[in-house]
Design a protein around this motif. Structure first.
Motif, PDB file in Angstrom:
ATOM      1  N   PHE A 111      -7.066   9.558   5.733  1.00  0.00           N
ATOM      2  CA  PHE A 111      -7.309   8.151   5.576  1.00  0.00           C
ATOM      3  C   PHE A 111      -6.500   7.680   4.035  1.00  0.00           C
ATOM      4  N   ALA A 112      -6.766   8.542   2.948  1.00  0.00           N
ATOM      5  CA  ALA A 112      -6.257   8.003   1.871  1.00  0.00           C
ATOM      6  C   ALA A 112      -4.810   8.242   1.778  1.00  0.00           C
ATOM      7  N   LEU A 113      -4.139   9.081   2.531  1.00  0.00           N
ATOM      8  CA  LEU A 113      -2.756   9.322   2.493  1.00  0.00           C
ATOM      9  C   LEU A 113      -2.175   8.489   3.518  1.00  0.00           C
ATOM     10  N   SER A 114      -2.892   7.936   4.387  1.00  0.00           N
ATOM     11  CA  SER A 114      -2.312   6.873   5.329  1.00  0.00           C
ATOM     12  C   SER A 114      -1.976   5.572   4.441  1.00  0.00           C
ATOM     13  N   ILE A 115      -2.859   5.499   3.550  1.00  0.00           N
ATOM     14  CA  ILE A 115      -2.610   4.123   2.421  1.00  0.00           C
ATOM     15  C   ILE A 115      -1.421   4.452   1.517  1.00  0.00           C
ATOM     16  N   ALA A 116      -1.507   5.842   0.984  1.00  0.00           N
ATOM     17  CA  ALA A 116      -0.555   6.267  -0.148  1.00  0.00           C
ATOM     18  C   ALA A 116       0.753   6.618   0.382  1.00  0.00           C
ATOM     19  N   CYS A 117       1.116   6.746   1.837  1.00  0.00           N
ATOM     20  CA  CYS A 117       2.285   7.273   2.187  1.00  0.00           C
ATOM     21  C   CYS A 117       2.592   6.200   3.300  1.00  0.00           C
ATOM     22  N   GLU A 118       1.887   5.489   3.823  1.00  0.00           N
ATOM     23  CA  GLU A 118       2.530   4.524   5.090  1.00  0.00           C
ATOM     24  C   GLU A 118       2.346   3.265   4.412  1.00  0.00           C
ATOM     25  N   ILE A 119       1.569   2.780   3.845  1.00  0.00           N
ATOM     26  CA  ILE A 119       1.403   1.344   3.614  1.00  0.00           C
ATOM     27  C   ILE A 119       2.137   1.062   2.012  1.00  0.00           C
ATOM     28  N   HIS A 120       1.532   1.822   0.990  1.00  0.00           N
ATOM     29  CA  HIS A 120       1.834   1.317  -0.292  1.00  0.00           C
ATOM     30  C   HIS A 120       3.260   1.575  -0.628  1.00  0.00           C
ATOM     31  N   PRO A 121       3.921   2.657  -0.276  1.00  0.00           N
ATOM     32  CA  PRO A 121       5.141   2.829  -0.736  1.00  0.00           C
ATOM     33  C   PRO A 121       6.515   1.870  -0.246  1.00  0.00           C
ATOM     34  N   VAL A 122       6.033   1.423   0.790  1.00  0.00           N
ATOM     35  CA  VAL A 122       7.122   0.252   1.566  1.00  0.00           C
ATOM     36  C   VAL A 122       7.107  -0.845   0.797  1.00  0.00           C
ATOM     37  N   ASN A 123       6.061  -0.979   0.093  1.00  0.00           N
ATOM     38  CA  ASN A 123       5.532  -2.570  -0.291  1.00  0.00           C
ATOM     39  C   ASN A 123       5.615  -2.489  -1.914  1.00  0.00           C
ATOM     40  N   ASN A 124       6.076  -1.331  -2.540  1.00  0.00           N
ATOM     41  CA  ASN A 124       6.050  -1.632  -4.028  1.00  0.00           C
ATOM     42  C   ASN A 124       6.992  -2.573  -4.610  1.00  0.00           C
ATOM     43  N   LEU A 125       7.103  -2.911  -6.052  1.00  0.00           N
ATOM     44  CA  LEU A 125       7.823  -3.674  -6.670  1.00  0.00           C
ATOM     45  C   LEU A 125       9.171  -3.160  -6.383  1.00  0.00           C
ATOM     46  N   ARG A 126       9.476  -1.749  -6.669  1.00  0.00           N
ATOM     47  CA  ARG A 126      11.222  -1.671  -6.570  1.00  0.00           C
ATOM     48  C   ARG A 126      11.685  -1.896  -4.965  1.00  0.00           C
ATOM     49  N   ILE A 127      10.846  -1.578  -4.080  1.00  0.00           N
ATOM     50  CA  ILE A 127      11.283  -1.726  -2.823  1.00  0.00           C
ATOM     51  C   ILE A 127      11.597  -3.285  -2.563  1.00  0.00           C
ATOM     52  N   LEU A 128      10.721  -4.062  -3.152  1.00  0.00           N
ATOM     53  CA  LEU A 128      10.620  -5.685  -2.708  1.00  0.00           C
ATOM     54  C   LEU A 128      11.736  -6.167  -3.497  1.00  0.00           C
ATOM     55  N   LYS A 129      12.002  -5.679  -4.778  1.00  0.00           N
ATOM     56  CA  LYS A 129      13.448  -6.031  -5.450  1.00  0.00           C
ATOM     57  C   LYS A 129      14.563  -5.652  -4.901  1.00  0.00           C
ATOM     58  N   TYR A 130      14.721  -4.547  -4.272  1.00  0.00           N
ATOM     59  CA  TYR A 130      15.856  -3.858  -3.602  1.00  0.00           C
ATOM     60  C   TYR A 130      15.981  -4.838  -2.245  1.00  0.00           C
ATOM     61  N   LEU A 131      15.079  -5.152  -1.490  1.00  0.00           N
ATOM     62  CA  LEU A 131      15.385  -6.090  -0.431  1.00  0.00           C
ATOM     63  C   LEU A 131      15.845  -7.594  -1.112  1.00  0.00           C
ATOM     64  N   SER A 132      15.329  -8.100  -1.905  1.00  0.00           N
ATOM     65  CA  SER A 132      15.763  -9.298  -2.488  1.00  0.00           C
ATOM     66  C   SER A 132      17.093  -9.235  -3.196  1.00  0.00           C
ATOM     67  N   GLN A 133      17.368  -8.163  -4.168  1.00  0.00           N
ATOM     68  CA  GLN A 133      18.586  -8.251  -4.947  1.00  0.00           C
ATOM     69  C   GLN A 133      19.710  -7.486  -4.339  1.00  0.00           C
ATOM     70  N   THR A 134      19.291  -6.414  -3.616  1.00  0.00           N
ATOM     71  CA  THR A 134      20.311  -5.872  -3.037  1.00  0.00           C
ATOM     72  C   THR A 134      20.829  -6.082  -1.480  1.00  0.00           C
TER      73      THR A 134
END
Lengths: 219, 219
Positions: free
Chosen positions: A101-124
């Protein structure tokens, strides 16, 4: 113990909850992910954690040299080293379910949405603000809905994720719901998770760990 | 035990290595992530794992009902239930370091680059093939480089990540390098990781776990 963290980082939030549940004292050292071009990217912080990610925890009991990183590794460490108020249950099958359950959040949800990813989507990749927010909500809603189904199947309507006291899974759930609400995700499809989240928010360990209560919180 | 997996899924690959290191027999059930619109999305597979992700493991010893998911939860379970050939070291500080290494791959590199994310980039955000591959390589290279620095600082040039026998961290490293090579990442900056990867590839547990050796491998 020193916890290098950022008030709004959900990985830092997880560790604060765990420390509070165990009644462990710690010094909070704010590492601002936005100000000063990102304090986590500074040479000073990289010397502490080369991955340049918060949270990082030092435990004087292990000598100054040991720097723990990755929130789930920190949770496991705390549970092994400070067995008071165990975060994980004893039964091996149940431990595996809680960790999954914990890993589903830590590996499936959170990493895709963290700050550096969102920055890459916008900036790159140059996606629009609207597309970026849709991305966030998509992964958050898909991931939480899968957890809702899993929990509704497995959980006998406990007050918390896997029992009548909060534990490991709840340390992950609450920060993720906090994030989801910041991005206006549709949470109407996850009533079980929201019921449990509400129970957590009324618990002293979670109240003290809330981002708004941290010394480094933006005004 | 039955392992529901996909030959090329690196999360499945991690579990195969762990099972082989422990000398545990298992039945491999192929769940093709591409054919038939993705067999993992079928109702039949969702009944086994509502998250619709591979790998999933059933252990007859725990009764048919227990379905384990999330590769790291499975590794922890195997290490607790089948203590022969421990994957994690005993020392608590070192356990935390090993887990942090593994989580850096499982939470920072792999989730950003898995199939459903790449599909969203192409199909929903309309990025070009070139942009998609650059995205893949970016997160893979940044993540592996941080691990290289961490390991070069901590590792006394062991044959494997954290010792002279392969363990938990190596179960994560090898599948990630396999992925990195498929996407032509620049691995010239991670010589320590590549040295360890090569040692692993010559080890029987890793040879048997290789994607090309699986019954469901594409011709």
């Amino acid at each position: 113990m020193k916890l290098y963290g950022y008030f709004r980082s959900s990985a830092s939030y997880r560790v604060r909850i765990a420390l509070n549940l165990k009644g462990l004292d710690y010094e909070h050292v704010g590492v601002h992910l936005v100000k000063h071009g990102g304090e986590h990217l500074s040479e000073a912080f990289r010397a502490i954690n080369p991955e340049a990610l918060v949270p990082a925890l030092t435990d004087a009991e292990e000598g100054g040299g040991l720097v723990l990183s990755q929130s789930l590794a920190i949770l496991e460490y705390l549970d092994e080293k400070y067995p008071q108020y165990p975060l994980l249950p004893k039964d091996l099958g149940l431990r595996a379910q809680v960790r999954a359950f914990a890993l589903s959040i830590a590996c499936e949800i959170h990493p895709v949405n963290n700050l550096r990813i969102l920055k890459y989507l916008s900036q790159t990749l140059g996606v629009t603000e609207e597309q970026k927010n849709a991305w966030y909500r998509h992964w958050c809603e898909v991931g939480l809905f899968a957890l809702e189904k899993k929990l509704s199947r497995d959980n006998a309507r406990y007050a918390f994720c896997f029992g009548d006291e909060p534990g490991y899974a709840d340390c992950l759930l609450v920060p993720q719901i906090y994030n989801a609400q910041r991005f206006q995700c549709d949470l109407s499809q996850v009533p079980e998770l929201m019921r449990i989240n509400q129970n957590c928010l009324e618990h002293p360990a979670f109240i003290k760990a809330h981002p708004s209560k941290q010394a480094d919180a933006d005004a």
